[in-house]
Write an enzyme that holds these catalytic residues in place. Sequence first.
Site, PDB file in Angstrom:
ATOM      1  N   ASP A  54       0.831  -1.197   0.000  1.00 50.10           N
ATOM      2  CA  ASP A  54       0.000   0.000   0.000  1.00 50.10           C
ATOM      3  C   ASP A  54       0.868   1.251   0.000  1.00 50.10           C
ATOM      4  OD1 ASP A  54      -2.569   1.500   0.481  1.00 50.10           O
ATOM      5  OD2 ASP A  54      -1.589   1.940   2.385  1.00 50.10           O
ATOM      6  N   GLU A 125      -2.169  -5.156  -3.646  1.00 52.05           N
ATOM      7  CA  GLU A 125      -1.177  -4.434  -2.846  1.00 52.05           C
ATOM      8  C   GLU A 125      -0.154  -5.396  -2.244  1.00 52.05           C
ATOM      9  OE1 GLU A 125      -3.725  -0.511  -1.505  1.00 52.05           O
ATOM     10  OE2 GLU A 125      -3.658  -2.225  -0.142  1.00 52.05           O
TER      11      GLU A 125
END
Length: 229
Positions: A54, A125
């Site tokens: 992320d 992610e």
Amino acid sequence: MTKLIPETREWLEATGFAVVNEAPWLEALTHGSFNGGGNATSEADYQRLEFLGDRVLGLSVAAWLYSAGDAPEGRLSQRLNALVSGATCARIARNINLPDHIRLGKQAREDGGADSDNILGDVVEALIGASFIEHGYDVTRDQIYRLWDGELSGDSGKAKHPKSALQEWAAGNRRAMPNYDVVDRSGPDHAASFTVRVSIHNVGEAEGTASSKSEAEKRAAQAFLEEFG
């Protein structure tokens, strides 16, 4: 020791993820339910790699946006939040046929986990996190730009209504939803002036003034994004 099935390894390579050590890729593709699905051994799930990926995704997209023009901070934040949102990550996941390769427990798969925006976004992610572990920032950044090419060159986050953009920013940053209050109304009905304050708990507040409540809310949201976004 568990290994990637050949089809998944081939898919990763074809997608642009070069596999050296299989362990982080297995981890990135493993949902927490997999360990409760009758498997003989407990395996790490994707959450730690998702946390890392992320941040790598956010930095890579922010750097691209900064280099792509001279937009002000508020507009940059608006586009960034749209481009790294869970919905965008899930869209990328479907584009690369990720659902076929997620390791889910039997019940989670039967419940539609392989088509869940939340799970798909998280796994994308996590794959970015695995790439960072294996190959470092530059290689991973370039892979992000390849996967996000259509999104970066498209309209994601552009010209969005400030109230919608602020709500998206709050959701993307795990904040409370914006709260709007009329703090002042003055003038006759035909020439009224409204001042609206928008606030987000534990972040801050901003105000906007206009001849209608809706326009004042819009200006307040824009002011908030410019100051805190």
